[in-house]
Design an enzyme around this catalytic site. Structure first.
Site, mmCIF file in Angstrom:
data_model
loop_
_atom_site.group_PDB
_atom_site.id
_atom_site.type_symbol
_atom_site.label_atom_id
_atom_site.label_comp_id
_atom_site.label_asym_id
_atom_site.label_seq_id
_atom_site.Cartn_x
_atom_site.Cartn_y
_atom_site.Cartn_z
ATOM 1 N N GLU A 92 25.348 29.833 42.708
ATOM 2 C CA GLU A 92 25.743 28.721 41.795
ATOM 3 C C GLU A 92 26.971 28.974 41.014
ATOM 4 O OE1 GLU A 92 22.337 29.526 41.802
ATOM 5 O OE2 GLU A 92 21.548 27.806 42.950
ATOM 6 N N TYR A 110 35.230 31.939 46.361
ATOM 7 C CA TYR A 110 34.396 31.807 47.351
ATOM 8 C C TYR A 110 34.561 31.030 48.338
ATOM 9 C CZ TYR A 110 31.268 33.415 43.442
ATOM 10 O OH TYR A 110 30.861 34.323 42.430
HETATM 11 C C1 LIG Z 1 36.686 34.704 39.479
HETATM 12 C C2 LIG Z 1 37.129 36.084 39.447
HETATM 13 C C3 LIG Z 1 35.719 37.039 39.642
HETATM 14 C C4 LIG Z 1 38.093 36.558 40.255
HETATM 15 O O1 LIG Z 1 38.484 37.904 40.338
HETATM 16 P P1 LIG Z 1 39.962 38.450 40.742
HETATM 17 O O2 LIG Z 1 39.874 39.869 40.867
HETATM 18 O O3 LIG Z 1 41.033 37.963 39.533
HETATM 19 O O4 LIG Z 1 40.360 37.613 42.108
HETATM 20 P P2 LIG Z 1 41.435 37.979 43.228
HETATM 21 O O5 LIG Z 1 42.489 38.622 42.326
HETATM 22 O O6 LIG Z 1 40.677 38.957 43.914
HETATM 23 O O7 LIG Z 1 41.720 36.718 43.836
HETATM 24 C C5 LIG Z 1 40.978 36.260 44.949
HETATM 25 C C6 LIG Z 1 41.094 34.748 44.970
HETATM 26 O O8 LIG Z 1 40.329 34.403 44.106
HETATM 27 C C7 LIG Z 1 40.882 32.914 43.793
HETATM 28 N N1 LIG Z 1 41.264 33.109 42.310
HETATM 29 C C8 LIG Z 1 41.500 34.125 41.416
HETATM 30 N N2 LIG Z 1 41.815 33.708 40.281
HETATM 31 C C9 LIG Z 1 42.151 32.278 40.284
HETATM 32 C C10 LIG Z 1 42.710 31.334 39.373
HETATM 33 N N3 LIG Z 1 43.019 31.768 38.130
HETATM 34 N N4 LIG Z 1 42.977 30.227 39.565
HETATM 35 C C11 LIG Z 1 42.581 29.868 41.024
HETATM 36 N N5 LIG Z 1 42.146 30.637 42.010
HETATM 37 C C12 LIG Z 1 41.931 32.098 41.627
HETATM 38 C C13 LIG Z 1 42.122 32.736 44.451
HETATM 39 O O9 LIG Z 1 41.462 32.126 45.927
HETATM 40 C C14 LIG Z 1 42.244 34.376 45.014
HETATM 41 O O10 LIG Z 1 42.992 34.255 46.388
HETATM 42 P P3 LIG Z 1 44.615 34.234 46.473
HETATM 43 O O11 LIG Z 1 45.279 35.444 45.512
HETATM 44 O O12 LIG Z 1 44.935 34.616 47.809
HETATM 45 O O13 LIG Z 1 44.974 32.837 45.989
HETATM 46 C C15 LIG Z 1 37.301 36.350 37.986
HETATM 47 O O14 LIG Z 1 38.360 35.253 37.685
HETATM 48 C C16 LIG Z 1 36.410 36.672 36.835
HETATM 49 O O15 LIG Z 1 35.819 37.631 36.627
HETATM 50 N N6 LIG Z 1 36.198 35.646 36.224
HETATM 51 C C17 LIG Z 1 35.180 35.419 35.197
HETATM 52 C C18 LIG Z 1 33.684 35.651 35.723
HETATM 53 C C19 LIG Z 1 33.197 34.618 36.630
HETATM 54 O O16 LIG Z 1 33.758 33.267 36.457
HETATM 55 N N7 LIG Z 1 32.526 34.982 37.781
HETATM 56 C C20 LIG Z 1 32.136 34.218 38.826
HETATM 57 C C21 LIG Z 1 30.827 33.550 38.381
HETATM 58 S S1 LIG Z 1 30.110 32.463 39.594
#
Ligand SMILES: CC(C)(COP(=O)(O)OP(=O)(O)OC[C@H]1O[C@@H](n2cnc3c(N)ncnc32)[C@H](O)[C@@H]1OP(=O)(O)O)[C@@H](O)C(=O)NCCC(=O)NCCS
Length: 150
Positions: free
Chosen positions: A106, A118
């Site tokens: 979720e 995802y």
């Molecule tokens: C969601 C989260 C885990 C992504 O981690 P991250 O290390 O920054 O992600 P990555 O650098 O590996 O990016 C992977 C993909 O995620 C997506 N993504 C990451 N940040 C994004 C942003 N700010 N906006 C849109 N898409 C994003 C993109 O699809 C990206 O792929 P791309 O670079 O080819 O476009 C991070 O933003 C986070 O910790 N958020 C807070 C906690 C959270 O919301 N967890 C999920 C709970 S369900």
């Protein structure tokens, strides 16, 4: 090419995971619930490291033939460099190795970054839980990935 590595959970990472969780979620786990969750026998957690620094973590519950992603978070200073991608890939691989063929989770309706992450890894929206998040009454989007061999 980044230098991030994914390693299995180890008790020495509890403090780091707790801190990253606190920086990442509206309603983070308490210290006690963090410890309990990390030792849940149905859960598998991984940690992302850059050198000696723990920069993220993620986990999945193995429930019969389904993998339920519980939480993924990357330290705010280390977002956007591929750790999230690597954590999701590691959780999918754990499920594959356990013979699990479908995964679900979720995610908050407003959490566009996580939904994009995802979707990038083959999860699709399959429903909405109205008011699922009790803190903000926000809807939860239910996502599934069905065939892990793809
Ligand atoms: C969601 C989260 C885990 C992504 O981690 P991250 O290390 O920054 O992600 P990555 O650098 O590996 O990016 C992977 C993909 O995620 C997506 N993504 C990451 N940040 C994004 C942003 N700010 N906006 C849109 N898409 C994003 C993109 O699809 C990206 O792929 P791309 O670079 O080819 O476009 C991070 O933003 C986070 O910790 N958020 C807070 C906690 C959270 O919301 N967890 C999920 C709970 S369900």
């Amino acid at each position: 090419m980044n230098n991030i590595v994914i390693v299995p959970f180890n008790e020495k990472y509890i403090d780091d995971i707790f801190k990253i969780s606190t920086m990442s979620f509206i309603t983070p786990w308490t210290r006690k619930s963090t410890e309990e969750e990390l030792q849940n026998k149905f859960a598998r957690y991984v940690v992302a490291k850059l050198g000696d620094v723990v920069i993220g973590f993620g986990g999945v519950w193995l429930i019969l033939d389904e993998g339920h992603i519980t939480n993924i978070a990357v330290h705010p200073e280390y977002r956007g460099i591929g750790a999230g991608d690597m954590i999701v890939e590691a959780l999918i691989e754990i499920c594959r190795l356990e013979g699990i063929n479908s995964m679900t989770l979720e995610v908050r309706k407003s959490n566009i970054a996580a939904q994009a992450l995802y979707k990038k890894h083959g999860f699709i929206e399959k429903g909405i839980r109205k008011g699922y998040y009790t803190d903000t009454k926000e809807d939860g989007i239910i996502m599934w990935k069905f065939d892990l061999s793809k």
